[in-house]
Design a protein around this motif. Structure first.
Motif: not given
Length: 216
Positions: A47-48, A55-57, A63-65, A77-80
Motif C-alpha cells: 500500500r505504501l 497520490l503521494g508521488s 515512509i517505508s518498511i 523522497s530523493d534519498e529513497n
C-alpha cells in the motif's frame, strides 16, 4: 512510528506487534503458527508503494518498511534507494507438491497462483510470461533451455512437502544462462492449508528475492 520516535527499535518485532497491535494472547501466541504480522506488514508495504507511485508521488517525505525489518523508515523522497533494478527477467516454474495428499496438492496449486500474483505486483514487467505446462520433474538443463527460449535470465522453482506437523516450502533461483543455483531458501511453517499461509509464503519469497536482486 511511535516506537522509532521513542528509540525502542528492539521492541518492534513480530512477536511484540502480534501482541500489542493484533491482541494476540502472550500465553499462546506463536509466530510460526500465526502469520498475521508477516502478512499484514507485506500488505502495508504494498500500500505504501502504491501510494507513493500515485497520490503521494510529490511527497517530500516517504515512509517505508525495509525488508527484514518491522521498523518504519522516513526519508526525503530523493534519498529513497532503488531496491530492484529491472535488469533481470524472472520466469516462475510450477511448484511441485511432494505428497499425494489432495488438500496439499490443491494448496500447492493455489500457492503457485499467489506467488505469481505477488511477484508481478512487486517486479512488474520483469516477470516473464511463460507456458511451462510440461515442466513437472524436468531436469535443470531442460529448465535452462526453456527459460532461455522464454527470454528469462532467472528461473524460480519450488516444492512443498508435509511431514508431521510441519509444512516446508523450498525455493531455488536458477541462473538460466549457466544452469546453476543462484539462491535457495526453505520456509518452514506449521501445517495449515489456509489462504493466509499461501500469502505468507509468497510474500516471504518476494522479500527474499528483493534482497537478492538488490544486492546482485
Amino acid at each position: 512510528m511511535d516506537k522509532r520516535l521513542a528509540g525502542a527499535i528492539r521492541d518492534t518485532n513480530e512477536y511484540t506487534i502480534g501482541i500489542e497491535v493484533f491482541d494476540r494472547d502472550p500465553s499462546t501466541y506463536n509466530t510460526g503458527e500465526d502469520p498475521i504480522v508477516r502478512v499484514q506488514i507485506g500488505r502495508l508495504r504494498e500500500r505504501l508503494k502504491d501510494y507513493y507511485s500515485t497520490l503521494g508521488s510529490a511527497a517530500e517525505l516517504t515512509i517505508s518498511i525495509p525488508i527484514g525489518s518491522y521498523m518504519p523508515m522516513v526519508r526525503k523522497s530523493d534519498e529513497n534507494p532503488i531496491m530492484f533494478k529491472p535488469q533481470y527477467l524472472l520466469a516462475i516454474l510450477p511448484i511441485h507438491c511432494l505428497t499425494t495428499n489432495a488438500e496439499c496438492v490443491s494448496f500447492t496449486q493455489g500457492l503457485s497462483e499467489e506467488l505469481t500474483h505477488q511477484l508481478f505486483k512487486e517486479f512488474g514487467k520483469t516477470i516473464v510470461s511463460h507456458t511451462f505446462s510440461n515442466m513437472n520433474r524436468v531436469s535443470r538443463s531442460d529448465a535452462t533451455i526453456q527459460g532461455e527460449h522464454a527470454g528469462a535470465s532467472h528461473l524460480l522453482e519450488g516444492s512443498i512437502r508435509v511431514e508431521g506437523g510441519f509444512t516446508r516450502a523450498s525455493f531455488r533461483l536458477l541462473d538460466a544462462t549457466v544452469g546453476c543455483i543462484a539462491w535457495a531458501e526453505n520456509f518452514d511453517r506449521h501445517v495449515s492449508f489456509a489462504i493466509s499461509l499461501q500469502e505468507d509464503i509468497a510474500l516471504s519469497v518476494c522479500e527474499a528475492l528483493k534482497r537478492y536482486f538488490s544486492l546482485g
